[in-house]
Design an enzyme around this catalytic site. Structure first.
Site, mmCIF file in Angstrom:
data_model
loop_
_atom_site.group_PDB
_atom_site.id
_atom_site.type_symbol
_atom_site.label_atom_id
_atom_site.label_comp_id
_atom_site.label_asym_id
_atom_site.label_seq_id
_atom_site.Cartn_x
_atom_site.Cartn_y
_atom_site.Cartn_z
ATOM 1 N N HIS A 175 -22.356 28.348 38.570
ATOM 2 C CA HIS A 175 -21.533 28.321 37.365
ATOM 3 C C HIS A 175 -21.687 26.991 36.628
ATOM 4 O O HIS A 175 -21.174 25.964 37.066
ATOM 5 C CB HIS A 175 -20.061 28.569 37.739
ATOM 6 C CG HIS A 175 -19.131 28.524 36.569
ATOM 7 N ND1 HIS A 175 -17.795 28.193 36.691
ATOM 8 C CD2 HIS A 175 -19.331 28.760 35.239
ATOM 9 C CE1 HIS A 175 -17.236 28.222 35.489
ATOM 10 N NE2 HIS A 175 -18.141 28.560 34.604
ATOM 11 N N SER A 218 -18.621 32.895 35.147
ATOM 12 C CA SER A 218 -17.418 32.064 35.218
ATOM 13 C C SER A 218 -16.274 32.764 35.935
ATOM 14 O O SER A 218 -15.357 32.109 36.410
ATOM 15 C CB SER A 218 -16.979 31.649 33.810
ATOM 16 O OG SER A 218 -16.820 32.789 32.993
#
Length: 715
Positions: free
Chosen positions: A451, A430
């Site tokens: 992600h 992230s």
């Protein structure tokens, strides 16, 4: 041939029966654009003028019937003066009414999908026969409008106001058996029998066995409800639907009001009521934003599809790191048809991942979205392993281990030696730089970021992060795999936080400043939820995890020290040091209890005030409008910077990333469309008003130039 155009043909079939066929040339689907509407006018006139015609079958030459109006064309009309918009709608409706008023019987043969104007065309026919695999619906409320080609008039008169309200207010697609049950269609047949079924229906109507005039009559009259029934039906529905839709989405309730206003009128007067209400809705900022989102979504799909040409087919995937996240990724891959290996070094983590996948599959079975056989098939597609033994045939590996650069680098380097040379490695990170992680690899061209957002099965967005050395094939293959998993991929370039988290942390920064200024976090949550966020920032931080937020903030501060570094202790520091980590350990800004369904329930906790006291540095008078601006200005400015820095390629992708990734209020359209709605010059002035709060509130030179030149992000 009775009529031949570029979108519609009318040809004789047999014994006076003609087929009006929609088949828009050069397009994969039929849609109501200006060309199609003009040709429908001509086709109806041609049928009317031909005395040999005894019956009409309406059909499609494509795999779908009609997907609705071409919003890219009609959106320009929504900026017209209200009277012109009403007149345009009534003109279009005259075509449908003239078709409905033909002396001969008409049958719509519905294959594939008939949505919006497509279904409204079918409603104008006397009879509707539907393929068992087809779906129909009126999804206009999702665009901030309601049906404008007679849907609010004909559907209630066909299936009753209660059923029509449910269909129109929900805007969902309906299966053939449900359509038959409520009377929206007259027959359902197997796809291969649709043409024969339509011919049989029309012949029975021509022979007089079926009375098409009697069938048509209820659509021409007022609704069959007395005053008391009307009051009960409409007032109850308005209250319920308003509660479901919320105050920021007026279209569903306006649709009910329109049906109610038109209930005592015949068709033509009722259509005037529909057109007047439609014009008002179409000119609202909500409609503009939601239509903008729809167009952005179409652009995202086009961009994702462009990668298909060079993408490698992913036949076998793997995820490194089991647990909740790994289990979620494995579930998503398996349920969408791609078998996946799930590797971890601990047996208990493997079991946790399998339990997560099994739980998610079980929920789908409970809701009727999956058969037990399909659940078993999906579970069998997830192969747990403690070794790399079967990694030789893997096409893509998603690394989902702990968010620590050294651990990730070690795991990625290890797996690189176990897979084939052209296998793609993707890190589910992230915040950690993809370029940094790539330094551990021998083949960095095969490495990208991927992600996922938590929870994986619910969040539609996947950020595909292109590193400096990532090949276009690696990016394209990862995009294709994300699409195959049912996700909406957006390609972004590498930087701390990528797109979504880079934009989210300035928003949290504004929140931290408000708490430091003595503003009650509960009040901040209420204001931002009223603004349209699904949850306020304090609650969101609890859900994300205070420790996760603390770590992410430090990463962002290191990456952008000029504006994201703050040496003062903040609310997040205080909670982190007090081990109040949010939902995960039952205490954060709020305390959490378990409700009857086993889910965490937020409750007030006075003890948090003592924890926060040392990080409140002043007691400042702040209005609700100030709260919104302290939060939204830095978020919007960081989105602008991401676009200017080339982190994201287009304004459409930036806005969709925020809507899909962090729940940006859809009715506001995204950060850049929000700036447009305020006005770029006005937004720059707003930022300047709060400039004393720090660099996060400083407008960029390019944005000032846009303001000076009267430019917008969306034209």
């Amino acid at each position: 041939m009775i009529y031949e155009g570029k979108a519609i043909t009318v040809k004789a079939l047999e014994s006076g029966i003609v087929e009006l066929k929609f088949d828009l040339k050069g397009e994969s689907v039929n849609k109501f654009n200006r060309l199609t509407l003009n040709e429908l006018r001509q086709a109806v006139d041609a049928i009317k003028a031909d005395a040999s015609v005894k019956g009409v079958i309406v059909s499609s030459g494509k795999d779908v019937f009609i997907v609705g109006a071409d919003i890219t064309e009609f959106v320009d009309n929504f900026k017209l003066p209200e009277a012109e918009l009403v007149a345009g709608n009534l003109e279009a409706n005259r075509i449908f009414s003239d078709f409905e008023d033909l002396e001969v019987p008409t049958v719509a043969a519905i294959n594939g999908i008939a949505l919006g104007g497509g279904l409204e065309m079918c409603l104008a026919a006397d009879y509707r026969i539907m393929s068992s695999s087809a779906k129909i619906g009126l999804p206009e409320v999702k665009l901030g409008i309601y049906p404008g080609f007679g849907g609010t008039v004909r559907l209630p008169r066909l299936i009753g106001s209660d059923n029509a309200i449910e269909w129109i207010a929900a805007g969902k697609e309906n299966r053939a058996e449900d359509a038959l049950k409520v009377g929206a269609v007259d027959a359902v047949v197997a796809p291969e029998l649709l043409q024969a079924g339509a011919l049989d229906l029309i012949k029975r109507a021509i022979s007089g066995e079926l009375d098409h005039k009697a069938k048509r009559q209820p659509k021409l009259e007022k609704l069959k409800l007395n005053a008391i029934e009307q009051m009960m039906a409409f007032e109850t529905a308005k209250g319920f639907v308003a509660g479901q839709a919320g105050p920021n989405y007026p279209a569903p309730v306006e649709a009910i009001k329109t049906i109610q206003k038109a209930a005592n009128f015949g068709r033509d007067k009722a259509l005037e009521v529909e057109a007047a209400g439609f014009a008002k809705l179409a000119r609202t900022s909500v409609a503009e934003s939601l239509i903008g989102l729809f167009l952005n979504d179409q652009e995202l799909k086009r961009k994702a599809k462009a990668h298909d040409e060079i993408a490698h087919d992913v036949k076998q995937a793997a995820v490194l790191g089991a647990g909740i996240m790994g289990g979620g990724i494995a579930y998503q891959s398996a349920v969408k048809g791609t078998p996946i290996l799930m590797k971890d070094i601990r047996e208990e983590a493997i079991q946790l991942g399998l339990n997560e996948a099994s739980k998610l599959l079980g929920k789908r079975v409970e809701k009727g979205r999956l058969t037990p056989a399909k659940m078993a098939e999906a579970l069998n597609a997830i192969r747990p392993t403690l070794s790399y033994g079967d990694f030789g045939n893997v096409d893509i590996v998603v690394e989902a281990v702990v968010e620590n650069p050294k651990v990730k680098q070690a795991v990625l380097a290890e797996v690189e030696g176990q897979v084939k040379e052209d296998a793609i490695l993707a890190s589910n990170t992230s915040t950690i730089s993809i370029n940094l992680l790539a330094k551990a690899l021998k083949r960095p061209e095969n490495f990208v970021g991927m992600h996922f957002f938590n929870p994986v099965h619910m969040m539609p967005l996947v950020e595909v992060i292109r590193g400096e050395k990532s090949s276009e094939v690696a990016v394209a293959t990862t995009v294709a795999y994300a699409k195959k998993m049912g996700k909406n991929p957006i390609v972004v370039n590498d930087c701390p936080g990528f797109l979504v988290n880079r934009v989210l942390f300035p928003y949290f920064g504004g929140f931290a400043k408000l708490v430091s200024a003595g503003v009650d976090f509960v009040r901040i949550d209420k204001v931002m939820e009223k603004f349209g966020w699904p949850m306020g920032p304090a609650y969101l931080m609890d859900v994300v995890g205070i420790d996760t937020g603390h770590h992410g903030r430090d990463v962002m501060a290191e990456g952008f020290p000029d504006r994201m570094k703050d040496d003062r202790r903040s609310a997040v520091d205080a909670l982190y040091e007090a081990n109040r980590l949010g939902q995960k350990n039952g205490k954060g800004f709020y305390a959490y209890e378990t409700d009857k369904r086993g889910k965490p329930k937020k409750v007030a906790d006075a003890s948090v005030l003592d924890v926060l006291k040392p990080v409140i540095f002043e007691q400042r008078e702040v209005s609700d409008e100030d709260i919104i601006n302290w939060m939204m200005v830095p978020l919007c400015l960081e989105t602008v910077r991401c676009l200017e820095d080339g982190i994201v390629e287009t304004a459409a992708e930036a806005d969709m990333g925020l809507v899909y990734g962090i729940g940006f209020p859809p009715f506001r359209g995204g950060a850049l469309r929000y700036i447009d709605s305020i006005g770029v010059a006005e937004f720059v002035a707003l930022a300047d008003k709060y400039a004393d709060l720090g660099p996060l509130y400083h407008a960029t030179a390019k944005l000032r130039e846009m303001a000076k030149n009267g430019q917008r992000f969306f034209n």
